[in-house]
Motif scaffolding. Structure first.
Motif, short mmCIF file in Angstrom:
data_model
loop_
_atom_site.label_atom_id
_atom_site.label_comp_id
_atom_site.label_asym_id
_atom_site.label_seq_id
_atom_site.Cartn_x
_atom_site.Cartn_y
_atom_site.Cartn_z
N LEU A 1 -36.33 -31.84 -68.24
CA LEU A 1 -35.27 -32.66 -68.85
C LEU A 1 -35.81 -34.05 -69.20
CD1 LEU A 1 -32.14 -31.78 -66.67
CD2 LEU A 1 -32.71 -30.92 -68.94
N ASP A 2 -36.60 -34.63 -68.31
CA ASP A 2 -37.19 -35.94 -68.58
C ASP A 2 -38.11 -35.87 -69.80
OD1 ASP A 2 -35.88 -37.02 -66.41
OD2 ASP A 2 -37.63 -36.97 -65.08
N HIS A 3 -38.91 -34.82 -69.86
CA HIS A 3 -39.83 -34.62 -70.99
C HIS A 3 -39.09 -34.56 -72.32
CE1 HIS A 3 -43.20 -33.04 -73.33
NE2 HIS A 3 -42.43 -32.02 -73.68
N LEU A 4 -37.90 -33.94 -72.30
CA LEU A 4 -37.10 -33.78 -73.52
C LEU A 4 -36.12 -34.94 -73.73
CD1 LEU A 4 -36.37 -29.95 -73.21
CD2 LEU A 4 -37.88 -31.04 -74.87
N ASN A 5 -36.19 -35.94 -72.85
CA ASN A 5 -35.29 -37.10 -72.92
C ASN A 5 -33.81 -36.70 -72.86
OD1 ASN A 5 -37.33 -39.16 -73.20
ND2 ASN A 5 -37.67 -38.37 -75.26
N ILE A 6 -33.52 -35.74 -71.99
CA ILE A 6 -32.14 -35.26 -71.80
C ILE A 6 -31.62 -35.80 -70.47
CG2 ILE A 6 -30.70 -33.23 -71.39
CD1 ILE A 6 -32.56 -31.78 -73.41
N GLU A 7 -30.55 -36.58 -70.57
CA GLU A 7 -30.00 -37.22 -69.39
C GLU A 7 -29.21 -36.24 -68.53
OE1 GLU A 7 -27.08 -40.97 -68.79
OE2 GLU A 7 -28.56 -41.19 -70.38
N LYS A 8 -28.45 -35.36 -69.20
CA LYS A 8 -27.55 -34.46 -68.48
C LYS A 8 -27.47 -33.12 -69.21
CE LYS A 8 -23.68 -35.52 -65.49
NZ LYS A 8 -22.60 -36.42 -65.18
N ALA A 9 -27.40 -32.04 -68.43
CA ALA A 9 -27.37 -30.70 -69.01
C ALA A 9 -26.48 -29.79 -68.17
CB ALA A 9 -28.79 -30.12 -69.06
N ALA A 10 -26.17 -28.63 -68.72
CA ALA A 10 -25.65 -27.53 -67.92
C ALA A 10 -26.83 -26.64 -67.56
CB ALA A 10 -24.60 -26.75 -68.70
#
Length: 258
Positions: A81-90
């Protein structure tokens, strides 16, 4: 094919759909790769930014020498998630991936909107049995495990009616990294989240297979009783329910995510 370095492992992943949509991560079971989610990523890519990855030691991800730990399996997801710059996911994980999902809900609740754990348990199997399997695989390879996998994964009618699909999955397992598989067995041997489930505050959907001999409906009921914000859906399938009953699986996941 995209990869990134997560500590000591090179993790292979693939994304589907529009990056501006809500993120949804899928995590595979022991002895499979992210291709097991084909019926899911094709279904969800229209409404979500779907992220599939191969757990370390599996598929096209590297298999550094083990043993691995559940902490490592979970941290790989956070690093992705950090690599993809995603703060929050399901997050949706099955079997071993479902244990990873429970760990993430306990340790990184701020990173997940919802967590779906399928055909899993807070502790899967017995420690010694996993350690014995790790020794077997390291000394004899994966062919004997692959030969009997289908009977643990699917019901007999499904095996009879979907011979090509079942053969492909079994062959994929036989061709997998013995070190990666054994190291994940060692992670499963030590993983026990039963005492920590009550810490989970993220909304959780538990999917349990009515005909699953590995992680039973009773395992699902235990998790539901411990996790305050959780619901249990019983699906008429064996251990890899997303492949055996994809329509029912996709419907209940979609309802939960919306």
């Amino acid at each position: 094919m995209a990869t990134f370095q997560s500590n000591d492992a090179l993790i292979h992943y693939q994304t589907f759909g529009d990056v501006t949509n809500p993120a949804l991560v899928f995590s595979n079971s022991l002895g499979t790769n992210f291709g097991m989610w084909q019926k899911q990523f094709n279904h969800f890519k229209h409404d979500f930014f779907v992220i599939c990855y191969d757990t370390r030691g599996h598929g096209s991800s590297s298999a550094p020498q083990g043993p691995y730990t559940l902490d490592q399996l979970g941290q790989d997801v956070v690093n992705l998630l950090d690599h993809l710059n995603i703060e929050k996911a399901a997050f949706c994980g099955i079997s071993m991936g479902g244990l990873t999902g429970q760990w993430l809900a306990i340790h990184y609740p701020q990173r997940f909107n919802q967590v779906i754990v399928c055909n899993t348990a807070a502790k899967i199997g017995q420690e010694q049995a996993w350690l014995d399997r790790a020794v077997l695989v390291r000394t004899q390879g994966l062919s004997s495990i692959a030969a009997t996998a289908a009977s643990r994964w699917f019901t007999d009618p499904f095996i009879q009616s979907q011979t090509t699909l079942v053969e492909t999955l079994s062959n994929d397992l036989a061709a997998s990294s013995a070190e990666g598989y054994a190291s994940c067995c060692e992670a499963l041997a030590k993983a026990d989240l039963r005492a920590q489930l009550q810490q989970i505050t993220v909304p959780v959907l538990i999917i349990a297979g009515l005909q699953d001999p590995v992680t039973t409906v009773t395992d699902g009921q235990f998790m539901q009783a411990q996790i305050s914000n959780s619901s249990l859906f019983e699906i008429d399938a064996s251990h890899i329910s997303n492949i055996e009953a994809p329509e029912a699986f996709n419907t209940v996941v979609k309802q939960f995510l919306s």
